[in-house]
Design a protein around this motif. Structure first.
Motif, PDB file in Angstrom:
ATOM      1  N   GLN A 141      13.657  45.727  43.510  1.00 58.66           N
ATOM      2  CA  GLN A 141      12.635  45.057  42.695  1.00 58.66           C
ATOM      3  C   GLN A 141      12.863  45.300  41.212  1.00 58.66           C
ATOM      4  O   GLN A 141      12.845  44.364  40.400  1.00 58.66           O
ATOM      5  N   GLU A 142      13.105  46.553  40.836  1.00 58.91           N
ATOM      6  CA  GLU A 142      13.270  46.870  39.420  1.00 58.91           C
ATOM      7  C   GLU A 142      14.621  46.408  38.891  1.00 58.91           C
ATOM      8  O   GLU A 142      14.752  46.089  37.712  1.00 58.91           O
ATOM      9  N   ALA A 143      15.629  46.338  39.764  1.00 58.49           N
ATOM     10  CA  ALA A 143      16.919  45.781  39.341  1.00 58.49           C
ATOM     11  C   ALA A 143      16.766  44.322  38.933  1.00 58.49           C
ATOM     12  O   ALA A 143      17.388  43.852  37.974  1.00 58.49           O
ATOM     13  N   ARG A 144      15.898  43.606  39.636  1.00 52.58           N
ATOM     14  CA  ARG A 144      15.672  42.195  39.311  1.00 52.58           C
ATOM     15  C   ARG A 144      14.800  42.042  38.071  1.00 52.58           C
ATOM     16  O   ARG A 144      14.906  41.060  37.347  1.00 52.58           O
ATOM     17  N   HIS A 181      23.743  48.462  42.668  1.00 55.83           N
ATOM     18  CA  HIS A 181      25.076  47.990  42.309  1.00 55.83           C
ATOM     19  C   HIS A 181      25.355  46.618  42.923  1.00 55.83           C
ATOM     20  O   HIS A 181      25.981  45.751  42.282  1.00 55.83           O
ATOM     21  N   ARG A 182      24.896  46.404  44.129  1.00 55.56           N
ATOM     22  CA  ARG A 182      25.068  45.090  44.764  1.00 55.56           C
ATOM     23  C   ARG A 182      24.383  43.999  43.948  1.00 55.56           C
ATOM     24  O   ARG A 182      24.889  42.864  43.855  1.00 55.56           O
ATOM     25  N   LEU A 183      23.283  44.347  43.314  1.00 53.44           N
ATOM     26  CA  LEU A 183      22.516  43.391  42.504  1.00 53.44           C
ATOM     27  C   LEU A 183      22.978  43.360  41.045  1.00 53.44           C
ATOM     28  O   LEU A 183      22.370  42.681  40.217  1.00 53.44           O
ATOM     29  N   ILE A 205      25.760  57.423  41.034  1.00 56.95           N
ATOM     30  CA  ILE A 205      24.913  57.125  39.886  1.00 56.95           C
ATOM     31  C   ILE A 205      25.759  56.922  38.630  1.00 56.95           C
ATOM     32  O   ILE A 205      26.877  57.447  38.517  1.00 56.95           O
ATOM     33  N   ASP A 206      25.238  56.146  37.681  1.00 56.69           N
ATOM     34  CA  ASP A 206      25.996  55.764  36.496  1.00 56.69           C
ATOM     35  C   ASP A 206      25.700  56.621  35.269  1.00 56.69           C
ATOM     36  O   ASP A 206      26.519  56.714  34.356  1.00 56.69           O
TER      37      ASP A 206
END
Length: 363
Positions: A141-144, A181-183, A205-206
């Motif tokens: 949700q937050e990635a979007r 990462h997929r998103l 993690i990045d």
């Protein structure tokens, strides 16, 4: 300046740490290095020119009690702008600040959505507070909602043990990072403690915010995986005060926080020396005021980073890390002008002579 005006920056233009030019033109709000042929109106500004500074960890739309109204968010963004911070990585906010993107006079923001924390394991009114079974869904949700970043709370005080403890099981966080990462989003995490770090790095993690718990065992892992840190040293300076406030109830935690504070400079220097990417962020917007990016760069110098490295942490290097241009041909003209060479003394950053945003002199 009128829409047809041209801005001429003259003096020393620091396109990169070694790429120094004598002049730069701003035409149609963008950087140019060839003199325009038919400029009707030219305004000349002299000095040392840098790309707009980056605060790689702040919070617009948030204060100590939670979300704030739009006028308060505007003041926060203006304070950053006037300090020369023209690119902000918002590392978690419950407020919708998308309206700022439509304002030509406010900094550009890269958002990480809202914090994602374990239930009752973070500051009240800040985060989505959830359990591990819901972590993947909330990260998606937050990635979007964000601008290519997601922010986790990696550790916080556990009232049952009275000390800092990791918030997420390895399997849950690994699945959540894989989903981000997929998103197409990168993941960062708030982390103070030592034991939290290796599982997060091994999960892919990045970036790690604060990273006070880095040790000689985990620093090589960060360097090997290319995991960046944003130390927020102006925030870590508050640890003794926080420890004093919570000592009566949580003495183990208070002692831990003091020890993390005492070795903060050694921790950052060791990470830098090992090749860990280090970027400048202030953590402004919670309990700290905005506009502190120059102080954070000065703290990185105090930690032992060379002047050019500390400067890069808020300019060339930070912009490249975040995928935003600096003073390259055709880039949006977001820049700051100083009286003296900031490579010689980073304290110059505290006194911008001119701030140029989207090609307009606004301060």
């Amino acid at each position: 300046m009128s829409d047809g005006a041209v801005l001429h920056l003259k003096g020393r233009v620091l396109v990169g740490p070694e790429d120094v030019r004598d002049e730069l033109w701003v035409v149609g709000g963008r950087v140019a290095y060839d003199r325009p042929v038919a400029a009707r109106e030219v305004t000349t500004v002299e000095g040392w020119v840098l790309p707009g500074l980056v605060d790689a960890h702040c919070h617009v739309g948030l204060d100590a009690d939670g979300p704030v109204d739009d006028p308060t968010s505007e003041k926060q963004a203006l304070t950053e702008r006037d300090a020369g911070a023209l690119l902000l990585r918002d590392a978690g906010s419950p407020s919708d600040t998308r309206w700022i993107d439509d304002r030509e006079d406010l900094p550009r923001i890269i958002r990480a959505g809202r914090h994602i924390a374990r239930t009752r394991r973070y500051i009240r009114n800040y985060a989505h507070e959830i359990e591990p079974a819901d972590l993947v869904a909330y990260v998606a949700q937050e990635a979007r909602r964000g601008d290519g970043w997601v922010k986790l709370v990696g550790d916080w005080i556990d009232r049952s043990t009275g000390d800092l403890e990791a918030c997420w099981p390895r399997g849950a966080v690994a699945a959540a990072i894989a989903e981000a990462h997929r998103l197409g989003a990168r993941v960062t995490a708030h982390c103070f403690a030592e034991d939290t770090l290796a599982p997060l790095v091994e999960a892919g993690i990045d970036c790690i915010e604060h990273a006070t718990g880095l040790t000689e065992e985990t620093i090589p892992l960060f360097a090997e995986r290319g995991v960046a840190i944003v130390p927020t040293l102006v925030n870590i300076a508050t640890f003794p005060q926080l420890a004093s406030g919570g000592e009566a109830k949580f003495p183990r935690w208070a002692d831990h926080m003091r020890r993390l504070h005492e070795r903060r400079y050694d921790t950052v220097r060791a990470a830098y020396d090992a090749g860990v990417p280090v970027f400048a962020g202030t953590d402004a917007g919670g309990s700290l005021a905005h506009g502190l990016v120059a102080q954070e760069v000065a703290e990185l110098r105090k930690a032992g980073l060379p002047a050019v490295a500390a400067l890069s942490a808020t300019t060339w290097g930070a912009r490249d890390w975040l995928g935003r241009p600096g003073l390259t041909e055709g880039a949006p003209a977001d820049l700051v002008v100083y009286e003296a060479d900031p490579r010689q003394d980073v304290r110059v950053l505290a006194a911008p002579r001119r701030v140029v945003l989207r090609g307009r002199v606004i301060g």
